[in-house]
Motif scaffolding. Structure first.
Motif, short mmCIF file in Angstrom:
data_model
loop_
_atom_site.label_atom_id
_atom_site.label_comp_id
_atom_site.label_asym_id
_atom_site.label_seq_id
_atom_site.Cartn_x
_atom_site.Cartn_y
_atom_site.Cartn_z
N TRP A 88 0.82 -1.22 0.00
CA TRP A 88 0.00 0.00 0.00
C TRP A 88 0.85 1.27 0.00
O TRP A 88 0.31 2.37 -0.09
CB TRP A 88 -0.97 0.07 1.20
CG TRP A 88 -1.71 -1.19 1.48
CD1 TRP A 88 -1.59 -2.00 2.56
CD2 TRP A 88 -2.72 -1.80 0.67
NE1 TRP A 88 -2.45 -3.06 2.48
CE2 TRP A 88 -3.16 -2.96 1.33
CE3 TRP A 88 -3.31 -1.48 -0.57
CZ2 TRP A 88 -4.13 -3.81 0.82
CZ3 TRP A 88 -4.29 -2.32 -1.09
CH2 TRP A 88 -4.68 -3.46 -0.39
N VAL A 89 2.14 1.20 0.16
CA VAL A 89 2.98 2.38 0.27
C VAL A 89 3.84 2.59 -0.97
O VAL A 89 3.93 3.71 -1.49
CB VAL A 89 3.90 2.28 1.53
CG1 VAL A 89 4.88 3.44 1.58
CG2 VAL A 89 3.06 2.25 2.80
N SER A 122 4.35 6.51 -7.60
CA SER A 122 4.99 7.78 -7.26
C SER A 122 6.29 7.56 -6.50
O SER A 122 7.34 8.11 -6.84
CB SER A 122 4.03 8.63 -6.42
OG SER A 122 4.69 9.79 -5.97
N LEU A 123 6.24 6.74 -5.46
CA LEU A 123 7.43 6.50 -4.65
C LEU A 123 8.48 5.71 -5.43
O LEU A 123 9.68 6.00 -5.35
CB LEU A 123 7.06 5.78 -3.35
CG LEU A 123 8.20 5.56 -2.35
CD1 LEU A 123 8.94 6.86 -2.05
CD2 LEU A 123 7.66 4.94 -1.07
N GLY A 154 9.98 8.06 -8.00
CA GLY A 154 10.76 9.07 -7.27
C GLY A 154 12.10 8.50 -6.84
O GLY A 154 13.16 9.15 -6.97
N THR A 155 12.08 7.29 -6.34
CA THR A 155 13.30 6.62 -5.90
C THR A 155 14.21 6.36 -7.08
O THR A 155 15.43 6.61 -7.02
CB THR A 155 12.95 5.29 -5.20
OG1 THR A 155 12.07 5.55 -4.11
CG2 THR A 155 14.20 4.60 -4.67
N ALA A 212 15.91 9.35 -8.36
CA ALA A 212 16.92 9.82 -7.41
C ALA A 212 18.16 8.93 -7.44
O ALA A 212 19.13 9.20 -6.74
CB ALA A 212 16.34 9.83 -5.99
N GLY A 220 18.06 5.52 -6.85
CA GLY A 220 17.90 4.31 -6.05
C GLY A 220 17.14 3.24 -6.82
O GLY A 220 16.69 3.47 -7.95
N THR A 223 -3.96 -6.40 -7.64
CA THR A 223 -4.35 -7.46 -8.57
C THR A 223 -3.33 -7.43 -9.72
O THR A 223 -2.56 -6.48 -9.87
CB THR A 223 -5.74 -7.21 -9.17
OG1 THR A 223 -5.69 -5.98 -9.92
CG2 THR A 223 -6.81 -7.11 -8.11
N ARG A 267 4.88 -12.46 -4.54
CA ARG A 267 4.83 -13.49 -3.50
C ARG A 267 4.75 -14.85 -4.16
O ARG A 267 3.77 -15.14 -4.84
CB ARG A 267 3.60 -13.28 -2.63
CG ARG A 267 3.66 -12.08 -1.75
CD ARG A 267 2.44 -12.02 -0.87
NE ARG A 267 2.28 -13.29 -0.16
CZ ARG A 267 1.62 -13.41 0.99
NH1 ARG A 267 1.09 -12.34 1.54
NH2 ARG A 267 1.49 -14.57 1.56
N ASP A 270 3.80 -17.49 -3.05
CA ASP A 270 2.62 -18.28 -2.68
C ASP A 270 1.31 -17.70 -3.24
O ASP A 270 0.24 -18.20 -2.93
CB ASP A 270 2.50 -18.44 -1.15
CG ASP A 270 2.28 -17.10 -0.44
OD1 ASP A 270 2.06 -17.12 0.78
OD2 ASP A 270 2.32 -16.04 -1.10
N VAL A 316 -1.65 -17.22 -5.88
CA VAL A 316 -2.24 -18.19 -6.79
C VAL A 316 -1.87 -17.93 -8.25
O VAL A 316 -1.68 -18.86 -9.03
CB VAL A 316 -3.77 -18.18 -6.59
CG1 VAL A 316 -4.48 -18.86 -7.73
CG2 VAL A 316 -4.11 -18.86 -5.28
N ASP A 337 7.53 12.09 -2.10
CA ASP A 337 7.06 11.26 -3.21
C ASP A 337 6.11 10.15 -2.74
O ASP A 337 5.35 9.61 -3.54
CB ASP A 337 8.24 10.61 -3.94
CG ASP A 337 9.29 11.61 -4.35
OD1 ASP A 337 9.94 12.19 -3.46
OD2 ASP A 337 9.46 11.81 -5.57
N GLU A 382 -5.30 -21.08 -0.95
CA GLU A 382 -4.24 -20.26 -0.34
C GLU A 382 -4.28 -20.43 1.17
O GLU A 382 -3.24 -20.48 1.82
CB GLU A 382 -4.45 -18.77 -0.66
CG GLU A 382 -3.83 -18.35 -1.97
CD GLU A 382 -3.78 -16.83 -2.15
OE1 GLU A 382 -4.01 -16.38 -3.28
OE2 GLU A 382 -3.52 -16.12 -1.18
N VAL A 406 -3.70 3.99 2.90
CA VAL A 406 -4.21 4.56 1.65
C VAL A 406 -5.40 5.47 1.95
O VAL A 406 -5.46 6.60 1.49
CB VAL A 406 -4.64 3.44 0.66
CG1 VAL A 406 -5.20 4.04 -0.62
CG2 VAL A 406 -3.46 2.54 0.34
N CYS A 440 12.64 12.32 -2.54
CA CYS A 440 13.55 11.18 -2.71
C CYS A 440 14.91 11.68 -3.20
O CYS A 440 15.96 11.19 -2.75
CB CYS A 440 12.99 10.17 -3.72
SG CYS A 440 11.66 9.15 -3.06
N ALA A 441 14.88 12.63 -4.12
CA ALA A 441 16.12 13.14 -4.71
C ALA A 441 17.02 13.74 -3.62
O ALA A 441 18.21 13.42 -3.53
CB ALA A 441 15.82 14.17 -5.79
#
Lengths: 85, 190
Positions: A3-4, A8-9, A12-13, A16, A18, A28, A52, A54, A56, B43, B116, B146, B170-171
């Motif tokens: 979720w993070v 964007s992140l 951004g990384t 930069a 990274g 999904t 992951r 595991d 499906v 970011d 699962e 979120v 980030c930069a």
């Protein structure tokens, strides 16, 4: 990272200097595909996608990463040898 | 680990600054991975009010709990976490409802959910109610991270959250970390 680490992140990384890893385990398959497209709109640099072993639809996810030429796959648990090949 | 394998090793866990990078490189790692430090950047799309909670959390404000999804996870200590720790298996109906919501969210069919579930039970030795709680956890985390719902209170974090006090881009962050690491290594070799 769930979720993070979204487009964007991740981009951004990457911009930069990274290695950003997309948190696709909480998406999904379609959302993951869309996120990859969105990341590519924002950066030319390499990035990774988390999967992951595991889940499906792991086969389809890996197929998608290969066909989308994603440079790095990160595995949430240790992957089997077949997956890496 | 570095002595045992031939592949590059990325160190992770608690890293958040240039001194940490310098230390990891000195150990022989090829780099570091960071989670919490990057969650707290411009970011990152985590809602501002949630980022504020992270920034305000002191070093003593986190806890490792198994009550969220059966596996140990570090989170910011909140009422919700205390609640889950106290009353683990009495939240069945809500947990079932959220397991169904999560199924819709990730597109998993009922048959796959059961499949699962069986695999997870086998791997982690969970009861069915713990398993349903495990399916619950992503919905709670999503509502916080979120949705920005301040009342839910499932906020995954690293130990370094108490040491992070800003929200750079980030930069700027990467540049700062690299500069600090170089300065630390120079200091050692001079």
């Amino acid at each position: 990272m769930g979720w993070v680490a979204g487009p964007s992140l991740v981009s951004g990384t990457a911009n930069a200097g990274g290695l950003g890893i997309l948190a696709a385990a909480t998406m999904t398959l379609d959302e993951m595909a869309e996120a990859i497209v969105e990341i590519r709109r924002r950066t030319d640099r390499p990035f990774g996608v988390n999967v992951r072993p595991d889940s499906v639809d792991i086969g389809e996810r890996i197929e998608h990463l290969i066909s989308a030429e994603v440079k790095v796959a990160s595995f949430a648990q240790a992957p089997g040898v077949e997956m890496v090949d | 680990m570095i002595d045992a394998v031939d592949v590059p090793v990325i160190a992770a866990g608690g890293f958040h600054d240039g001194r940490g990078l310098a230390a990891a490189l000195t150990w022989g790692a090829d780099g570091i991975a960071m989670g919490t430090r990057f969650l707290l950047t411009e970011d990152s799309r985590v809602p501002d009010a949630i980022k504020e909670i992270y920034l305000e959390t002191p070093v003593t404000g986190t806890v490792v709990s198994r009550a969220i999804d059966g596996a140990p996870q570090r989170v910011i200590r909140t009422e919700m976490v205390d609640d889950l720790e106290r009353s683990r298996f009495t939240r069945m109906p809500l947990a079932v409802l959220n397991a169904l919501r999560f199924r819709r969210l990730t597109g998993t069919s009922f048959r796959d959910l059961i499949r699962e579930g069986r695999a997870m039970r086998k791997n982690r030795d969970l009861t069915w109610s713990q398993l349903v709680m495990a399916a619950n956890a992503p919905m709670l985390t999503r509502a916080s991270m979120v949705g920005g719902d301040l009342g839910v209170g499932i906020l995954p974090t690293g130990q370094c959250v108490g040491l992070v006090e800003d929200l750079p881009s980030c930069a700027d962050l990467v540049e700062e970390i690299v500069t600090e690491a170089i300065a630390a290594l120079d200091r050692l070799s001079s």
